[in-house]
Enzyme design. Structure first.
Site, PDB file in Angstrom:
ATOM      1  N   LYS A 131     -11.181 -11.396 -14.031  1.00 25.56           N
ATOM      2  CA  LYS A 131     -11.356 -11.347 -15.492  1.00 25.56           C
ATOM      3  C   LYS A 131     -10.824 -12.606 -16.198  1.00 25.56           C
ATOM      4  O   LYS A 131     -11.485 -13.172 -17.061  1.00 25.56           O
ATOM      5  CB  LYS A 131     -10.600 -10.126 -16.027  1.00 25.56           C
ATOM      6  CG  LYS A 131     -10.859  -9.828 -17.461  1.00 25.56           C
ATOM      7  CD  LYS A 131     -11.938  -8.809 -17.519  1.00 25.56           C
ATOM      8  CE  LYS A 131     -12.415  -8.518 -18.903  1.00 25.56           C
ATOM      9  NZ  LYS A 131     -13.510  -7.521 -18.823  1.00 25.56           N
ATOM     10  N   HIS A 159       7.877  -7.523  -4.298  1.00 20.06           N
ATOM     11  CA  HIS A 159       6.543  -7.947  -4.725  1.00 20.06           C
ATOM     12  C   HIS A 159       6.596  -9.313  -5.411  1.00 20.06           C
ATOM     13  O   HIS A 159       6.875  -9.395  -6.609  1.00 20.06           O
ATOM     14  CB  HIS A 159       5.954  -6.900  -5.682  1.00 20.06           C
ATOM     15  CG  HIS A 159       5.531  -5.661  -4.971  1.00 20.06           C
ATOM     16  ND1 HIS A 159       4.288  -5.509  -4.396  1.00 20.06           N
ATOM     17  CD2 HIS A 159       6.206  -4.528  -4.679  1.00 20.06           C
ATOM     18  CE1 HIS A 159       4.201  -4.333  -3.813  1.00 20.06           C
ATOM     19  NE2 HIS A 159       5.356  -3.712  -3.965  1.00 20.06           N
ATOM     20  N   CYS A 202       5.537  -6.008   1.168  1.00 18.45           N
ATOM     21  CA  CYS A 202       5.836  -4.578   1.042  1.00 18.45           C
ATOM     22  C   CYS A 202       5.338  -3.813   2.277  1.00 18.45           C
ATOM     23  O   CYS A 202       5.864  -4.000   3.362  1.00 18.45           O
ATOM     24  CB  CYS A 202       5.259  -4.030  -0.271  1.00 18.45           C
ATOM     25  SG  CYS A 202       5.831  -2.367  -0.644  1.00 18.45           S
ATOM     26  N   TYR A 203       4.290  -2.968   2.124  1.00 27.63           N
ATOM     27  CA  TYR A 203       3.743  -2.285   3.303  1.00 27.63           C
ATOM     28  C   TYR A 203       3.344  -3.326   4.363  1.00 27.63           C
ATOM     29  O   TYR A 203       3.472  -3.075   5.563  1.00 27.63           O
ATOM     30  CB  TYR A 203       2.525  -1.451   2.885  1.00 27.63           C
ATOM     31  CG  TYR A 203       1.846  -0.737   4.032  1.00 27.63           C
ATOM     32  CD1 TYR A 203       2.372   0.433   4.562  1.00 27.63           C
ATOM     33  CD2 TYR A 203       0.680  -1.249   4.593  1.00 27.63           C
ATOM     34  CE1 TYR A 203       1.746   1.078   5.628  1.00 27.63           C
ATOM     35  CE2 TYR A 203       0.043  -0.612   5.647  1.00 27.63           C
ATOM     36  CZ  TYR A 203       0.584   0.555   6.158  1.00 27.63           C
ATOM     37  OH  TYR A 203      -0.033   1.187   7.208  1.00 27.63           O
ATOM     38  N   ASP A 248     -17.564  -9.662 -19.987  1.00 28.24           N
ATOM     39  CA  ASP A 248     -18.255  -9.936 -18.725  1.00 28.24           C
ATOM     40  C   ASP A 248     -19.772 -10.063 -18.907  1.00 28.24           C
ATOM     41  O   ASP A 248     -20.378 -11.026 -18.444  1.00 28.24           O
ATOM     42  CB  ASP A 248     -17.965  -8.832 -17.693  1.00 28.24           C
ATOM     43  CG  ASP A 248     -16.469  -8.654 -17.468  1.00 28.24           C
ATOM     44  OD1 ASP A 248     -15.722  -9.609 -17.741  1.00 28.24           O
ATOM     45  OD2 ASP A 248     -16.065  -7.567 -17.028  1.00 28.24           O
ATOM     46  N   GLY A 296       0.844  -1.189   0.000  1.00 29.40           N
ATOM     47  CA  GLY A 296       0.000   0.000   0.000  1.00 29.40           C
ATOM     48  C   GLY A 296       0.877   1.236   0.000  1.00 29.40           C
ATOM     49  O   GLY A 296       2.064   1.141   0.297  1.00 29.40           O
ATOM     50  N   GLU A 327       4.148 -11.067  -6.265  1.00 30.52           N
ATOM     51  CA  GLU A 327       2.965 -11.276  -7.115  1.00 30.52           C
ATOM     52  C   GLU A 327       3.144 -10.767  -8.540  1.00 30.52           C
ATOM     53  O   GLU A 327       2.345 -11.082  -9.404  1.00 30.52           O
ATOM     54  CB  GLU A 327       1.732 -10.622  -6.465  1.00 30.52           C
ATOM     55  CG  GLU A 327       1.698  -9.096  -6.487  1.00 30.52           C
ATOM     56  CD  GLU A 327       2.492  -8.430  -5.367  1.00 30.52           C
ATOM     57  OE1 GLU A 327       3.369  -9.105  -4.790  1.00 30.52           O
ATOM     58  OE2 GLU A 327       2.255  -7.247  -5.092  1.00 30.52           O
TER      59      GLU A 327
END
Ligand code: XMP
Length: 596
Positions: free
Chosen positions: A375, A171, A84-85, A229, A57, A173
């Protein structure tokens, strides 16, 4: 619609980071169902989770309004992984020290693993990782060990293995951290003992069962956009209830791409949709937009017009009576108001909500079959349902359509040279007096465009040029012009049928060539923009804006192969009214993806 899984194995606590949904997506990619919850969620409400991840964040732990977590979580015995944060927060709450960095570190770093641990199983030696932080942990809490570091960040990973508490400054991810998925997988399976329980295609029966339960004996109607979608959501409802009980209406705004209405109609015909209607609202949208140049005014007018048209349809089709409920293609990230987006400065407004639809939502008369999916999972479901790849792999397209890609101007003026007289082509720079939207320091900007005559030698050059000036937020390169840049002018221009048709033709050329070459499969989105820069006979120019992105929040400008660009520029120059072809080199930030 209830969650597909009552108690997820993993919850990602959202500390306001743009990467929070990406973490949950990665966990699901590893076959483990994960959801996202506000960072302050009480530890008691997280009971039953196999593990919890705290996201990154933008805040500093020393800022009194910064997101925090329930400290009881760290003593609950549940494994926790801070990113991270999340690492800074864990250190701060457990007695370590977090120090404000003076410069910040954004980009690649080399990670050295100092203390092998289960979290680094199958990860060895030096590893490339992606860093994006200002503050950093400078002293680990007692009982924690330093597990890995980089040259500039001494504590890049820390852990208290006996308590199953781990944290990293980088990170894992993002794709820029190649060992990231292995580290996440180690946390899930070795530390938390998760089981593989998640396969979106395997959820279809359960989702259809939910649709039947929510609908009862009522029918479902949709406003479909033709996008992934709403089409997948519609198809699920069609399968759950049968064709007679699901209606779809597509509003033709006249702001769509070439062939779009026919494409949508063909897709719905192929589904065997007995009730699919196209509402022709082209004249209404165009006349409402007549003479409007300001981007936000355009969005507002389009939003209002959608409201009017939809209200009329709700009424004429009697959708508000008790026999009907509303179907929507809402996906998971749309259902979560993250700390980051809740606090963010308004960059661009999105659509208004129709009063009648608000009433249906408040009355619980709504079904959102995709509300727990991402998605890429929606695409997996769509494939399983047999929908065409051509439909499922489409790039995102904004609701206001071509209106926000057709730039207007109230003033006139020449391009202003910023270089010395006699400068070589490679050193020439021009200021184009057309403004586009940008995002700098989390705030909206509306500034002019800097044009170069040749591609810069390195990708760092365009960002540096923008940083040097306060009057521009975007850099383009002139790829092909019918006349020298010194002779091109900006003239007053508005949103007319003629200019929309010109943009539609240019967009169709780009789409065809990007598709046939396979280039469109390598990028995230490819806006084509019309700007009122040209000559008396050819009053407009085209801007090519291919970008790569994960979620549209940030984006990188992408260079396309030279032969493809040459061909595109040549064909675009043959489109009626086009004087020049520009190529946008701007990342987001500082430029937004769309120009308006
Ligand atoms: P920006 O231009 O803000 O775009 O960097 C990020 C993503 O959002 C899309 N976009 C919109 N989508 N209504 C929409 O439905 C809008 O008003 C709108 N504005 C931008 C844009 O295409 C990109 O994918």
């Amino acid at each position: 619609m209830p969650q597909n899984k009552e108690v997820p194995q993993i919850t990602v606590l959202d500390a306001g980071g743009q990467y929070c949904h990406l973490i949950a997506r990665r966990v699901r990619e590893l076959g483990v169902y994960a959801d996202v919850a506000p960072s302050e969620t009480p530890a008691a409400a997280l009971a039953g989770r196999r593990g919890v991840i705290i996201s990154g964040g933008p805040s500093s732990v020393y800022d009194p309004s910064s997101p925090t977590i329930d400290p009881a979580l760290l003593a609950s015995g549940t494994p926790v992984f801070g990113i991270c944060y999340g690492q800074q927060l864990m250190a701060h709450l457990m007695g370590g020290t977090v120090t404000q960095g003076d410069r910040g570190e954004y980009g690649f770093a080399q990670l050295d693993i100092e203390n092998p641990d289960v979290i680094f199983r199958n990860v060895s030696g030096r590893q490339q990782v992606w860093m994006s932080h200002r503050d950093l942990v400078t002293k680990v809490p007692s009982d924690f060990r330093i597990l890995a570091g980089t040259d500039t960040c001494h504590i890049a990973a820390m852990g208290w293995p006996e308590r199953r508490l781990y944290a990293v400054q980088f990170h894992p991810e993002v794709a820029h951290t190649p060992c990231g998925l292995t580290i996440l997988s180690n946390f899930l399976f070795d530390v938390c003992g998760c089981e593989r329980d998640w396969d979106p295609a395997g959820q279809i029966d359960a989702v259809e069962e939910q649709i039947r339960a929510v609908a009862g004996d009522r029918n479902i109607f949709f406003f479909v956009s033709g996008g992934v979608d709403s089409t997948v959501a519609y198809t699920l409802c069609l399968q759950a209830l049968g064709a007679g009980r699901v209606h779809g209406t597509y509003v033709d705004t006249g702001l769509m791409r070439e062939g779009e209405t026919d494409f949508v109609r063909a897709n719905f015909d192929a589904l065997g949709a007995a009730s699919f209607a196209v509402a022709d609202a082209r004249d209404r949208f165009l006349s409402a937009l007549n003479g409007v140049t300001d981007p936000e005014r355009k969005r507002h007018i389009i939003g209002e017009m959608f409201v009017e048209v939809q209200e009329r349809i709700l009424e004429s089709e009697h959708y508000l009576d008790g026999h009907w409920i509303l179907g929507q293609g809402t996906i998971y990230p749309d259902t979560i108001e993250s700390g980051g987006s809740a606090k963010a400065d308004l960059i661009k407004t999105h659509h208004n909500r129709v009063a009648g639809i608000q009433k249906l939502i408040e009355g619980g008369r709504i079904v959102e079959p995709l509300a727990s999916f991402y998605k890429d999972e929606v695409r997996v479901i769509g494939r399983q349902l047999g929908l065409a790849a051509e439909l499922l792999d489409r790039h995102p397209f904004p609701g206001p359509g071509l209106a926000i890609r057709c730039l207007c101007s109230e003033t006139s003026g020449a391009l202003e040279p910023l270089h010395a007289a006699g400068a070589p082509e490679a050193g020439r720079q021009w200021l184009i007096p057309v403004r586009s939207v940008g995002v700098q320091g989390d705030s909206r900007t509306y500034r002019s465009v800097l044009a170069l005559e040749t591609f810069p030698g390195s990708p760092d050059e365009a960002p540096a040029l923008i940083n040097q000036r306060t009057d521009v937020n975007r850099v383009v390169v002139a790829v092909r012009t019918v006349a020298p840049l010194s002779t091109l002018r900006v003239e007053p221009a508005s949103l007319t049928q003629n200019r929309l048709d010109r943009l539609r033709r240019a967009d169709a050329v780009v789409r065809r060539l990007a598709h046939d070459s396979g280039f469109d499969q390598t990028i995230w989105q490819f806006p084509v923009v019309l700007i009122p820069v040209g000559t008396a006979d050819r009053p407009d120019s085209v801007v090519l804006r291919p970008i790569d992105s994960v979620d549209g929040m940030t984006a990188q400008a992408v260079r396309m192969p030279t032969d493809l660009l040459d061909r595109m520029a040549r064909e675009l120059s043959a489109v009626e009214g086009i004087a020049a072809v520009f190529y946008d080199l701007t990342n987001k930030p500082p430029g937004t993806i769309e120009w308006e």
